[in-house]
Every structure is written in structure tokens, then in C-alpha cells.
Scaffold this active site. Structure first.
Site, mmCIF file in Angstrom:
data_model
loop_
_atom_site.group_PDB
_atom_site.id
_atom_site.type_symbol
_atom_site.label_atom_id
_atom_site.label_comp_id
_atom_site.label_asym_id
_atom_site.label_seq_id
_atom_site.Cartn_x
_atom_site.Cartn_y
_atom_site.Cartn_z
ATOM 1 N N SER A 1 0.831 -1.213 0.000
ATOM 2 C CA SER A 1 0.000 0.000 0.000
ATOM 3 C C SER A 1 0.860 1.256 0.000
ATOM 4 O O SER A 1 0.482 2.272 -0.596
ATOM 5 C CB SER A 1 -0.887 0.057 1.238
ATOM 6 O OG SER A 1 -1.331 -1.206 1.612
ATOM 7 N N HIS B 1 1.756 1.782 -3.430
ATOM 8 C CA HIS B 1 0.607 2.143 -4.275
ATOM 9 C C HIS B 1 0.081 3.547 -4.012
ATOM 10 O O HIS B 1 -0.573 4.135 -4.865
ATOM 11 C CB HIS B 1 -0.509 1.112 -4.108
ATOM 12 C CG HIS B 1 -0.114 -0.245 -4.597
ATOM 13 N ND1 HIS B 1 -0.442 -1.403 -3.943
ATOM 14 C CD2 HIS B 1 0.627 -0.634 -5.659
ATOM 15 C CE1 HIS B 1 0.065 -2.435 -4.587
ATOM 16 N NE2 HIS B 1 0.716 -1.996 -5.632
#
Lengths: 339, 339, 339, 339
Positions: D68, D71
Site C-alpha cells: 500500500s 501504491h
């Protein structure tokens, strides 16, 4: 404002050892070992409580009288109170209640809306004040909070005109409006009914619709359980209760049959009413498991149902043995809950 | 063929009442009330059993000796046998066994393949012969079969060269070939290990990996449970056992710590080893719950873990009380299982 | 005796591969891939079946017509039948039935009494004939029996005057006598109702009394589920169904509200009726999960309830995709059941 | 102090509708719909945070880098970030961490002791900041808190020298001292491992020791699950993974067999390795359920195990379909979890 307050003397029995969560002179988990000579007083000029940011002020509309309220005020011959649990006196009594929100803290969220409470919202309130931060709370067992307080036992309760409570303990009664005449009366019944719901549904795991249940004892827990289990689809609900008035009341609460265990053979009657099937769930709600456990066991042993659940609801008055013999136990699961 | 057979006199005690499933002169669910003066004999010329279409004939390779085998042969001063359960004598003893399929009935399906058994297949066998057609069987509780027979108790067992058994009771050991030296020895341990597995995993619901367990008693059930629960991911496995030899064996079976309850304070030691956490599962496997229950309760009460499961494994020797006091019970779930 | 029989041509599609449990020319698990040009005939002179020792002969009193019965008789343009499941033709149709015991095999035990059946006993019958000896049967999943036969699909059914069935599949209706006018009619409804009961109670885990449910589709499964879940204590039961007649019927079966998903916004209506709470259990019973899954997901996403259970009941007509998107799935548990 | 901060432009896509819990210009539950042109900066002079009474200040010792984190910093061609979830920028990144308590708020309780934290205590920290007062929190689902914040996503994280966190989110690593060399490294792995634990143990219900498991995908969740399930007693753990390096790593994490689904037939290999038994639990951890679901279904359909659990772990990158066909679904339970 007016309030009904209990006070007593902090006078620990010689055998009493201060527990790890007890506070000397103030709070104990074993009330009947410590508090002596209880006095209940009506106070006229108790100040209306101030709320904290996470609290709401409620105008109390209805408040039930629990057996515990009576047992805190009752004492044995030696002066010690009956009630054995968490207590800190003086405290305003009353924990089965509902009221109207009249003041709202700046962080007092309504679980119904996800927003701040609005004045006028009717609510009922959990009796246990859990911290939400200790290990049992974080593990999902707020009823075992390590820093527990109990409304009407160790902090001020609802035998008063107003009470301040954390908003997270409040549950809105809004949806009942228009459906029932006195939603506050219903709201005040939530706490005692929850004891039964917790016992037979949460701890006991409930039943599948169409299964039979047998309830021993038609006190408040037994009666509420009868209604709850019929609502959950019990095919037959059999209540064993020697007191005729209570037995009759059990019928209005949903019992299909009642047994008078002092005049009738409990096991034979269960077999007769269920055509030898017995029950999926047996609830011990007499407060006298040592007296009735053998009957439950024989019932399980002689009837066809196996894998029955036996729920033992303990009373706060005393520690009580929960007995089960092996031949029966292998056919059943025993679960404990507390009244 | 050779076989070890037990016989005894059908001589019901005056207080004994023939049960609904008992057969006069032949079979009873309450052995110690009926059978007197047991005699164990080695027979030389017992005929090799003939199989039915749904059966296989096994050449017995390994057979354990269970406490029950001993208790059927032992008698009290009045001559009655120790073993209190389902029995029909005379019967060949032996129910913890594994063997090789040497003959196959025309409908004897192998659960491993879904096809007829092949000769040479190594198998172990369930001890309970359930009918598959009565209400408990159809409800998923074959161990409560209303027409139960037990191999080595009420029908011929495996202290013999050959035994005929229904194929549905057999479980193939084929997959163990090549992985272990003596798969029949392992196979003969399945039945006693299953008692422990049933107690802690099936009835008790198992644990989540990382949770602690406390086992009281390092007999066969306690020892097997230690191994099973470590395999299931127990963080700490604590075994309480006064016998030093058994305690030492418990360590080889996976115990992280052992407690000698006659020399050490059980509750204090559990608190010490678990840093006050206690356990998610307590197994009573001493056969003396009336002696140790209070310790279990105090442990649950004083440690941080709540919602613990207490599994009580009863012994067949006698009916035994299962005691629990209310304050503790509310923090635990009690489950019964049978050894 | 008279009987309604279906026959068809064994004519496997080129793509069809005989499955491991299929029998060439006779039995297949994929009916619609094999059977062509079905013909339903009334036979006048079918012999009354002879019973085996473990069977009873029933005089059929009532037999329902299932969608499957119709789909076995219906064919696509290429001649292949609609029904895709286990079939072996010719066979007498009919699997939703009840009848009276008129003949009793020497080992045909009545689960109600634990003894041989008596003539005159009213019973209903499981449709699946499970062997009780394969691995799924021994593991407690007789519905996944590896040697399954189905009454009225692969062996003779109850559109006939008499039928022979294993006693272990029979369930007595005796206790209903005197309570209902036509116990055989009720008995014939047990099989289809059990599909719903299995879906929402056994597979789906049921609800706690006081929780809401949403049912999509008011066909037989949806309607029966409405009744079952209200019996289990559903606070609100909302049924979504475009057909007005069915929606009206849903109300008589217990629905508190109905939604017409072609005219109303499903998600908005659920939110309105439940005051944004949503439901603890969503039942997909339209047979078109690919059409309605998104609505279920949005409902779960937008309402307050978390940890909802979604039960998908598949129809036998075709393989159907069960779709769920991640954001919603994390708030729900999806469970499959078969109609 | 130094800190690694992410910032981006609040630039909602035209199709984006502010959600009920979003805050315009600041916070959204749908990051990839709103945030554009992310920039990650190292800040040198971020002030050390001040703690509140219920907080502790931690000196960060170890912090992992999650997918994450990457991302959030990555963007599509149109500039919008990959990460689709709850975000409020600017924020210090980092949510997989452990640190030492260096300052203690006046109400900052240590769950390990039930008392105030002591300086020097090593802890790891939950990533989700739940309020404890909304309905999901009170119902036992803090991960669905209606006022959720996420450390390192919507509030400052641990890519910094110090971080202030509520004490209720901290879990002591004290017991690991002396047992492991780098307890902070282990502590920083707790958060990602918990994703796997939650998926296979909490949501998926775990396994019974001795059952098989099949894991699809050897990313962090798949790898951690392999280790967890072996610890929970998995007999065979089979991991399907095309990347050779990851497959090799899976073996060191406990996999008994690995399958390369691009070179081998997944279903055939599972059947071979399990002797046609299949698995009790299938974990979809590839992030591509639409690609692998059919394989899972065929495996369930062709193997002997029934009642398998299928756990779908969704990735945060996108909404992904979870597909299942009816014939298979009836043999399995599908459960969703979130990575």
C-alpha cells in the site's frame, strides 16, 4: 434533584483480603464481605450531574427495581449486606432504566445515526461501564472489563431525576415510537431481559427453530427466557416452577407446559410432553443448581435428544456449585452465564 | 485361532434395574452393576470369524491394552467388576488395534477409494459399532447410537489373530506407508488418541494458534492432548501431574512446563509461566474433577484470559461430579467428553 | 398399481464425458447432457414393490409437484431435458411426499420409537438415499454421499400408489395427529421446506432473534424461508419480488415489507424499512445471482450492519455465477446451498 | 525529527461523489478517485508529536514497507494514485511498525499489566484507529468503525523517529525479550501477519489439526498463511505460485508442495499430492480470484473433501469479482477477508 441513595459502613470481615481491583475504603468486588449496616435514604437536594464531552444527561423516565437493589439494602444477622458483587457506596441505586436525552456532550455520538445525540432522543442504557481499552475490552468482552464500574452499584444510578451516562452505553428507543404506548417502560426492561438473552442466545448459542427447550425456574430470568426462546422458534417450551402464580405467568410468557416439581415427577413430565425427545436447551434459572442438576441430567440421559446445551445462570446472592455427572455430561455442553 | 476372552457371571446387584437397552442375561450398559467374578482365558481353538457382505476380515497386527481392558478383568471385594459401561460377556477383548485386510465382503467399500477393499490394505478400526439408522445416528451422533455395540466390550475384539468388522468402521493406513516404520503400531494408537482429539478439538472446539493450554493429568488422554494441542499451535502447553515419570513423558509429548500440584501451587505456577494470561483451554484429564475443579476456577478467575473453555474428560470407572462455582463459570464454557 | 413414469433416450452430447460415478446407458449426474426426448406416461399395471428387510412399504397419501419434475419433462429445442442433475430413467416421478406404513421389513426401525415400525404410522421421507458407509456419509454429510440415489430422479418415486423406502429415510408424522387436519399434506411439504431450512438455518447459521433478514425472490424457497426466519425471530423480514401475486403471498408467509425491484430502488427501500440498519442475513433465492448480487453488495455497503451472511441458493436448471466484490465481501460471509 | 511524508492534490474525478464519511478537500474512502500527482518527501524538521492523556509516544525501531505504501506513491497515466482506500494527505507513511515507549500519557494503560505504561516497554501497534463508541465498534467489529482513521494512511505513520499512538492500540512485545534477537523486527511483522491470521483463522475459522490446506499465491498474505496454517496443524500445505523465487520461499515458510500453475495442472496436482482428498481450506491470495476461482471449484468438485471453506483475500488495488458456480458452492463456504 431527588435521588434514592444507599450507604453502608466499610467494615471488611477479618477473612477479607483486598482484591487487586478493590480500593480500600471505597470499592470492592465482594460487597457482602465488606459492607455493613446498609441505609437507603431519599435525598432531596442532590445536584444535577454535569456531563463530560462523551456523555449525555438523561431525564429518567422509568426505572425497574432489581433483586440486586433489594439485596444491597438487606443484611444478614451480622449486619453484612446480601449482595456479593461490585459495589462502592454511597451510590444512587437503579440500573434498569430508560430516559430522554436532555443535554449532549460535544463528543456524544448516537449509535443509531452516527452523529451527535439530539435532545429528546429516548434511550435505554447498559448497566456496565466498560473502559474499552483494557485487554478483555479489546478482546471483545467488555463485560469482563478490568476497570469496570456498574451504574447503580459502584457509581450513581437512575433512582433519580437525572443521570449522566457515557453515550456509548446508550441505545436509542426511537424506532419503538408509535409502535408501543410506553416505550420507556419497554426500555427499562431491556437490561433484565438482556441477562436472559445473553444466557440463552449469546452464551448458550440459541436454538434452531423447531427445537424444544426446558426452563427450570420462573423468576425474571426464566420468564424472559421463555419469551425469548419462543420468539426464537422453540417448538415446545416447558417451564418447571413450584410457585403457582409464577407458573401461571410463565404460560402468558409463552410456556406450552408447566411442571410443578414438588408435586410432579419432572423427568417423567418432560418425557411425556416431548414424546421422549427431551430438549435441545435446558436453562437452570432457579438459583439452586445443586438441587435441580440431577433432574436435568436424568432428563438428558433418558430422552432421545443428544448434544443438548445446559445453561447455568448463577445468582449474585452466593457462590453456587454447578454439578454434573459424567454419563450425562458426555451428552451435553454446559455453559455458564450470570444473572 | 488364538484369542483372549473374558467371561463373568451375570449376577445383577439387588438395586440393579434392567435398562431399556439391556438384554437380560447377556448385555448391560452398567457392567459393574451386573458382572461378577471375571475370568480372562486364552482360547486356542476359537474359529476364525466368517464375514458378512458389508464386512472385511482383518489379520490383527497390533492391539493396545486399554485401562478398560484391565478394569473389566479387575473386581471389587464383592466380586463385581470395575468397568461400569456397555458389556456383554463372554467376549474377546481388545479395541485399540490395526490390521491387514485379508478377506473382503461383496459390499465392503473402502472409504479411501470409494471402491471395494483390496486385500493387503492396512487399516485401523472404530471401536463403536453404530447402526446408522436410529435417531442419534441420523442426527450425526453415531457415538450415541441407540443400538450400539462396542468391539472388545460387547462383541468380539482384537486380542485374536483375526477379526471381522464392518468396512464402514475401517480407516485406511495406506498413506502412512513409507513414512513410518511400523504403521500398524501407529494405527493401534488411533483409537486412544481419538478420545483426546474428540475431547479437545471436536467437543472443546480446539484453540487458535498462539493460545495457551493447561492440561491436568498426564495419563494417556492428557499426554495425547498435549501433543494434539501443540500440533494445533498452542503457544504454551502446561501439564500438571504429580507423578514424575509421567511429567517427564509429558515434556517429550510437547509440554513446555510441568507442574507438580502436590509440591507446587498450581494457580501461582500457571500465572508465572503465562505472565498472568492463563489459558484459552483447560483440560481436566485426571479423572478427579472434584479434586481439581477449584484450581481450574481460581486460575480462570485470577488470570487475564476470559471466555476460556473447560473440557472435562470423564473416566469410565465411576460417575464423577463436575463442579464449578458461579463466579468462575461466567468466565468459561464447560464441555464434557468421555474417555 | 398406477404410476407416473418418465423415460427418455440415453443420447450423450458429443462433449459429454462419462463421470466417475455415471453408469453408461443408465445413470448420470448431468441429466441435461445426456437425456433426450422425455416422455411421461401413466402406467396402470406397475407391480407393487417388494420391500427389503430394512424397508417399509408406504401407501402414498400426498405428493407435491416440484419444479424439477417439470424440468425433467421439459426439453430444449435440441430435445435435451432441462434438468441437469442426477437421473436414471425410466423412473417413477415424485419426491415431495408422505404416506402410511402398510408393510414393515424385519429390520425397519422407527426413529421415533427405536423399535420396528408399526403399520399405520404416518411418515414423510428424505429424497436422498445415502449409503451411510462412504467417506462423506461417515463425515456427517450424507447429502454428498458418493453412492447417492434420489427418489423420483434415479429410482422410483411417489407418483404411484405404493413406494418402498429404507426406514432410515422415514420421519414419523405421528405427533402431528390431532393438531392438523391433513397431516399428509403437511408431510409432503417437508422436503421442499427443508431446502429452505437447510439454506438459512443449517448452512447459513440462522439468525439471533431480533435481527433483520432480506430475501430476494418469492419462489418456494424464498417463501418458505420467510416463514422459517420469522419463526426464528426475525424482527423485519423484507422480500424483494417483482411478481405481484407472489409478493402478496410473501406477506401471508410473514414478510413485513415487500419490494418490487423493477419499480422501486431495492437499496433505498431496504434502508428505509430498516432505518439504515440493513440485515443480518440476505438470501439470494431468485436463481439469478448475477442479476441481484450487486444490489446485495450495495445494501451491505450502505447499511450499518456488518458481518452479514449472504446465502446463495442455486437452482438446478443451470450453473450460475455467484459474484461478490471485495469491498462488500469483507463485510459479509457468503454461503452456498442448493435448491 | 525526520519523517517520510506523502502529499498529493485533492482533485476528485468528475464521476466521484463525496461519500457520507468523506471530508471535502481532506479525507476520502476512495483514494484513487481523488488524489493526483503524489509526492513523497523526506522532511527534516517535523515536530515531535505531543501525546494526549490516552496516548504513548513511541520511538520507532522498525517499520516495514507495505504494498500500500508503494501504491499510494504510484500513479496511473492520468496522475491518479493506485491506492483506492481511506486516505488523507499530507501524512507520514508507515503502518507496519514497532517501537519503544518513551513517554506515557496520564491514562495510557498497558493491556499486559492493566496499569500505566512504563517507559522502555517494547510494543507493536494496530494500524486501525477505532473509536470504540460507534455501532460497529460496540458490536465487536472495530475494523468497521464508522469513524475510522488509519495510521500511515489518513493520519501520521511510522516512517519517522517518533509517533504518538493511543495506548489501546499497542500490544506489548515484552514476553519476546530474551527469546528472539530482534523483537522489534518481529513486532513490525505483526500487522501484515495479522492480515493473514484474520483471513484464515478469524474469518475463515481455521482448520482442525490434520486437515489439508491449499494456498493460491505466495505473496505476503499467502506466505504468512502457509506458516500460520502449518502452525495450526495442517497435514499438507500446498502452495500454487508461478514465480519460482516465491515458490521456493513458500517451502521455507512451511509448504509441503508447490505447484506452478502455468506449467502444471493445478487440479491434477492437488489430487495427486492429497491422494484425491483435496483440502479443508482454500485460500485465494493471488489477488486475481477471477482467474483462479474455477480451479478452486474444480478441485472441490473432483476431490473427496466436502464442506471446504474458501477464503477470498481481496487486494486494495481494485474491486475484484468473486465467482463461484453452484455445483461447487454447495460443497463449500465462501468467506471474504481484506488484505
Amino acid at each position: 434533584m431527588k435521588a434514592v441513595e444507599i450507604s453502608a459502613e466499610w467494615s471488611p470481615k477479618p477473612s477479607f483480603k483486598l482484591g487487586s481491583k478493590d480500593i480500600d475504603g471505597k470499592l470492592t468486588y465482594l460487597g457482602s464481605q465488606v459492607w455493613k449496616n446498609p441505609v437507603v435514604t431519599v435525598i432531596d437536594d442532590k445536584p444535577i450531574p454535569k456531563i463530560k464531552p462523551n456523555e449525555v444527561l438523561l431525564q429518567v423516565k422509568r426505572c425497574g427495581i432489581c433483586g440486586s437493589d433489594v439485596h444491597m439494602a438487606q443484611s444478614y444477622d451480622d449486619g453484612y449486606i446480601y449482595y456479593p458483587g461490585l459495589t462502592a457506596f454511597p451510590a444512587t441505586l437503579g440500573h434498569e432504566f430508560a430516559g430522554e436525552v436532555v443535554e449532549v456532550g460535544s463528543q456524544a455520538i448516537n449509535k443509531r445515526t452516527g452523529k451527535l445525540y439530539e435532545k429528546g432522543e429516548p434511550v435505554t442504557v447498559e448497566e456496565m461501564v466498560w473502559c474499552g481499552e483494557c485487554k478483555p475490552c479489546c478482546d471483545g468482552f467488555p463485560n469482563h472489563c478490568e476497570r469496570l464500574q456498574e451504574i447503580g452499584f459502584s457509581i450513581d444510578g437512575a433512582f433519580a431525576e437525572y443521570i449522566a451516562v457515557p453515550s456509548k452505553l446508550c441505545w436509542s428507543l426511537k424506532k419503538l415510537e408509535g409502535k408501543y404506548e410506553d416505550i420507556y417502560k419497554i426500555g427499562s426492561l431491556v437490561e433484565p431481559t438482556s441477562v436472559a438473552y445473553n444466557a440463552v442466545i449469546e452464551r448458550g448459542g440459541g436454538i434452531r427453530p423447531g427445537e424444544n427447550v426446558v426452563i427450570l425456574g420462573a423468576g425474571p430470568v426464566g420468564l424472559a427466557s421463555a419469551r425469548i426462546l419462543k420468539t426464537a422458534g422453540a417448538a415446545l417450551c416447558i417451564v418447571s416452577e413450584p410457585n403457582e402464580h409464577r407458573a401461571k405467568f410463565a404460560k402468558t410468557m409463552g410456556a406450552d407446559y408447566t411442571i410443578n416439581p414438588q408435586k410432579e415427577n419432572f423427568v417423567e413430565k418432560v418425557k411425556e410432553y416431548t414424546d421422549n425427545d427431551g430438549a435441545a436447551l435446558y436453562l437452570e434459572a432457579t438459583g439452586l443448581p445443586q438441587v435441580v442438576t440431577e433432574d436435568i441430567q436424568n432428563c438428558i440421559w433418558e430422552c432421545k435428544s443428544v448434544n443438548s446445551t445446559v445453561v447455568i445462570v448463577a445468582r449474585a446472592e452466593q457462590r453456587m456449585p454447578v454439578c454434573g455427572e459424567y454419563f450425562q455430561v458426555r451428552r451435553a455442553r454446559i455453559v455458564g452465564a450470570q444473572a
